[in-house]
Design an enzyme around this catalytic site. Structure first.
Site, PDB file in Angstrom:
ATOM      1  N   LYS A   1      18.131  53.372  69.720  1.00  0.00           N
ATOM      2  CA  LYS A   1      17.925  52.070  69.058  1.00  0.00           C
ATOM      3  C   LYS A   1      19.205  51.257  69.135  1.00  0.00           C
ATOM      4  O   LYS A   1      20.313  51.814  69.254  1.00  0.00           O
ATOM      5  CB  LYS A   1      17.496  52.236  67.604  1.00  0.00           C
ATOM      6  CG  LYS A   1      18.545  52.873  66.655  1.00  0.00           C
ATOM      7  CD  LYS A   1      19.501  51.896  66.008  1.00  0.00           C
ATOM      8  CE  LYS A   1      20.492  52.589  65.102  1.00  0.00           C
ATOM      9  NZ  LYS A   1      21.855  52.292  65.192  1.00  0.00           N
TER      10      LYS A   1
ATOM     11  N   PRO B   1      24.048  58.607  74.754  1.00  0.00           N
ATOM     12  CA  PRO B   1      25.399  59.039  74.381  1.00  0.00           C
ATOM     13  C   PRO B   1      25.455  59.543  72.938  1.00  0.00           C
ATOM     14  O   PRO B   1      24.744  59.023  72.067  1.00  0.00           O
ATOM     15  CB  PRO B   1      26.248  57.776  74.554  1.00  0.00           C
ATOM     16  CG  PRO B   1      25.475  56.882  75.433  1.00  0.00           C
ATOM     17  CD  PRO B   1      24.021  57.225  75.250  1.00  0.00           C
ATOM     18  N   VAL B   2      26.295  60.550  72.703  1.00  0.00           N
ATOM     19  CA  VAL B   2      26.390  61.195  71.379  1.00  0.00           C
ATOM     20  C   VAL B   2      27.398  60.442  70.497  1.00  0.00           C
ATOM     21  O   VAL B   2      28.412  59.947  71.000  1.00  0.00           O
ATOM     22  CB  VAL B   2      26.829  62.671  71.575  1.00  0.00           C
ATOM     23  CG1 VAL B   2      27.010  63.380  70.241  1.00  0.00           C
ATOM     24  CG2 VAL B   2      25.810  63.417  72.437  1.00  0.00           C
TER      25      VAL B   2
ATOM     26  N   ALA C   1      27.360  57.526  69.041  1.00  0.00           N
ATOM     27  CA  ALA C   1      27.595  56.262  69.734  1.00  0.00           C
ATOM     28  C   ALA C   1      27.140  55.030  68.972  1.00  0.00           C
ATOM     29  O   ALA C   1      27.423  53.910  69.370  1.00  0.00           O
ATOM     30  CB  ALA C   1      26.879  56.301  71.084  1.00  0.00           C
ATOM     31  N   GLY C   2      26.376  55.215  67.871  1.00  0.00           N
ATOM     32  CA  GLY C   2      25.797  54.061  67.175  1.00  0.00           C
ATOM     33  C   GLY C   2      24.428  53.707  67.721  1.00  0.00           C
ATOM     34  O   GLY C   2      23.889  52.636  67.445  1.00  0.00           O
ATOM     35  N   LEU C   3      23.834  54.634  68.499  1.00  0.00           N
ATOM     36  CA  LEU C   3      22.522  54.391  69.106  1.00  0.00           C
ATOM     37  C   LEU C   3      21.437  55.267  68.483  1.00  0.00           C
ATOM     38  O   LEU C   3      20.320  55.354  68.995  1.00  0.00           O
ATOM     39  CB  LEU C   3      22.598  54.656  70.622  1.00  0.00           C
ATOM     40  CG  LEU C   3      23.572  53.758  71.383  1.00  0.00           C
ATOM     41  CD1 LEU C   3      23.747  54.236  72.821  1.00  0.00           C
ATOM     42  CD2 LEU C   3      23.068  52.306  71.384  1.00  0.00           C
TER      43      LEU C   3
ATOM     44  N   GLY D   1      21.041  58.412  68.453  1.00  0.00           N
ATOM     45  CA  GLY D   1      20.575  59.523  69.301  1.00  0.00           C
ATOM     46  C   GLY D   1      20.195  60.749  68.479  1.00  0.00           C
ATOM     47  O   GLY D   1      19.099  61.296  68.647  1.00  0.00           O
ATOM     48  N   GLY D   2      21.073  61.166  67.572  1.00  0.00           N
ATOM     49  CA  GLY D   2      20.805  62.356  66.748  1.00  0.00           C
ATOM     50  C   GLY D   2      19.618  62.142  65.817  1.00  0.00           C
ATOM     51  O   GLY D   2      18.773  63.026  65.654  1.00  0.00           O
TER      52      GLY D   2
ATOM     53  N   SER E   1      17.153  60.013  66.289  1.00  0.00           N
ATOM     54  CA  SER E   1      15.932  59.898  67.083  1.00  0.00           C
ATOM     55  C   SER E   1      15.462  61.283  67.550  1.00  0.00           C
ATOM     56  O   SER E   1      14.260  61.563  67.564  1.00  0.00           O
ATOM     57  CB  SER E   1      16.180  58.976  68.280  1.00  0.00           C
ATOM     58  OG  SER E   1      14.972  58.635  68.886  1.00  0.00           O
TER      59      SER E   1
ATOM     60  N   ASP F   1      18.768  57.044  59.140  1.00  0.00           N
ATOM     61  CA  ASP F   1      18.082  56.347  60.237  1.00  0.00           C
ATOM     62  C   ASP F   1      16.801  57.061  60.675  1.00  0.00           C
ATOM     63  O   ASP F   1      16.055  56.531  61.499  1.00  0.00           O
ATOM     64  CB  ASP F   1      19.005  56.237  61.464  1.00  0.00           C
ATOM     65  CG  ASP F   1      20.023  55.119  61.323  1.00  0.00           C
ATOM     66  OD1 ASP F   1      19.838  54.250  60.457  1.00  0.00           O
ATOM     67  OD2 ASP F   1      21.006  55.121  62.095  1.00  0.00           O
TER      68      ASP F   1
HETATM   69  O1  C5P Z   1      22.340  59.318  56.115  1.00  0.00           O
HETATM   70  P1  C5P Z   1      23.381  59.674  57.126  1.00  0.00           P
HETATM   71  O2  C5P Z   1      23.920  61.062  56.933  1.00  0.00           O
HETATM   72  O3  C5P Z   1      22.943  59.438  58.534  1.00  0.00           O
HETATM   73  O4  C5P Z   1      24.578  58.690  56.887  1.00  0.00           O
HETATM   74  C1  C5P Z   1      25.867  58.930  57.392  1.00  0.00           C
HETATM   75  C2  C5P Z   1      26.871  58.264  56.509  1.00  0.00           C
HETATM   76  O5  C5P Z   1      26.751  56.851  56.595  1.00  0.00           O
HETATM   77  C3  C5P Z   1      26.701  58.577  55.032  1.00  0.00           C
HETATM   78  O6  C5P Z   1      27.404  59.732  54.695  1.00  0.00           O
HETATM   79  C4  C5P Z   1      27.276  57.352  54.365  1.00  0.00           C
HETATM   80  O7  C5P Z   1      28.688  57.472  54.312  1.00  0.00           O
HETATM   81  C5  C5P Z   1      26.968  56.244  55.338  1.00  0.00           C
HETATM   82  N1  C5P Z   1      25.773  55.459  54.946  1.00  0.00           N
HETATM   83  C6  C5P Z   1      25.871  54.571  53.900  1.00  0.00           C
HETATM   84  N2  C5P Z   1      24.765  53.848  53.527  1.00  0.00           N
HETATM   85  C7  C5P Z   1      23.592  53.980  54.174  1.00  0.00           C
HETATM   86  C8  C5P Z   1      23.496  54.893  55.264  1.00  0.00           C
HETATM   87  C9  C5P Z   1      24.603  55.600  55.619  1.00  0.00           C
HETATM   88  O8  C5P Z   1      26.931  54.435  53.277  1.00  0.00           O
HETATM   89  N3  C5P Z   1      22.552  53.236  53.803  1.00  0.00           N
END
Ligand code: C5P
Length: 283
Positions: free
Chosen positions: A10, A94-95, A97-99, A101-102, A104, A136
């Site tokens: 994404k 890519p791992v 990466a802000g996409l 991947g994990g 999805s 996500d």
């Molecule tokens: O939920 P996830 O483990 O993917 O989020 C990674 C990190 O991103 C969280 O530990 C948190 O620091 C930050 N995050 C946040 N607010 C969100 C989603 C993620 O602060 N709505």
């Protein structure tokens, strides 16, 4: 029996953080869209009660740290399942990466295992289970173009984003999402116009979309990794209609209506970064 699930990447056309919540997460407003760069997961039943993860990527852990492993374990524990599974992850996104991947892959694991183990769960139920593993994941269960709010669990479907070419450029470093969020300062953050962006998507207005894309985390990640700004500048120099960092980075994407432009950006960035892709948005 073997089951296959695709796990598309994404991009965040928009990401705004409104405030930090009591639970430590941030209240978000995002416009997310799937693109046609995808991992592929293959599922196979095992007679023994075990979870085996295999992958072609040297960057992925294959134990409990992997979100796909966590998805299988969550379903096994929740529904008291004793059947084992082998999941092969063919990694192309890519791992770190802000996409997504994990996330999805995790969502694809929940969808695939729902079929493999005949659990009969609805997508809403899968999204709720997935939210325990990552913010996500609920969006990734559905995919497509969506307005995503809350921690990431409130999803409003939008029409597919205006069709265009997307050039993805992933610089070498990895970025920790939690560390970027924790450096976000609400005194200096630039809030994008997410509602304007949503309107652009809803009215299929490509030009307005390119004007409205924005990411509140971009400034934080650029401060740590100025190469992201250099990539954006190069993309615009080579003719991108717009360029933005996705998620917490470090991947930057360029949007172009013309394929020749996308090709020019690809060629211009390929020498600068190893990981460059031309993709399309998904209907
Ligand atoms: O939920 P996830 O483990 O993917 O989020 C990674 C990190 O991103 C969280 O530990 C948190 O620091 C930050 N995050 C946040 N607010 C969100 C989603 C993620 O602060 N709505």
């Amino acid at each position: 029996m073997e089951i296959i699930e695709k796990a598309p990447a994404k991009i965040n056309l928009g990401l705004d953080a409104l405030y930090k919540r009591q639970d430590g997460y941030h209240e978000l407003e995002m416009i997310m869209a799937s693109v046609d760069l995808a991992d592929r997961l293959t599922f196979e039943l095992l007679p023994k009660n075990e979870i085996v993860i295999e992958t072609n990527s040297s960057f992925l852990p294959v134990d409990r740290r992997n979100h796909v492993y966590q998805a299988a374990e969550l379903l096994k524990n929740t529904f008291h399942l004793t059947q084992g599974v082998k999941i092969y992850i063919e990694k192309r996104i890519p791992v770190a990466a802000g996409l997504a991947g994990g996330s999805s892959d995790c969502a694809a694991a929940l969808r695939g295992l729902n079929r493999l183990w005949n659990l009969g769960l609805s997508v809403e139920e899968l999204a709720e289970l997935g939210s325990v593993i990552g913010s996500d994941v609920p969006y990734c269960i559905h995919g497509g173009t969506a307005f995503v709010t809350g921690r990431g669990e409130k999803i409003e479907f939008l029409p597919a984003m205006p069709q265009c070419w997307v050039v993805l450029v992933k610089p070498k470093m990895s970025v920790s999402t939690s560390s970027i969020f924790s450096s976000l300062s609400f005194n200096s953050v630039q809030h994008p116009d997410i509602i304007g962006l949503k309107r652009a998507v809803e009215t299929d207005d490509y030009q307005l979309m390119t004007e409205k894309i924005g990411n509140a985390l971009e400034g934080v990640t650029i401060k740590r990794h100025p190469v992201i700004q250099q990539i954006k500048d190069r993309m615009l120099k080579y003719g991108a209609d717009a360029a933005l960092m996705s998620g917490s980075g470090p991947t930057v994407f360029a949007l172009c209506e013309k394929k020749t432009r996308a090709q020019r950006i690809y060629n211009g960035l390929k020498g600068f970064c190893d990981e460059v892709y031309i993709v399309r948005t998904l209907k």
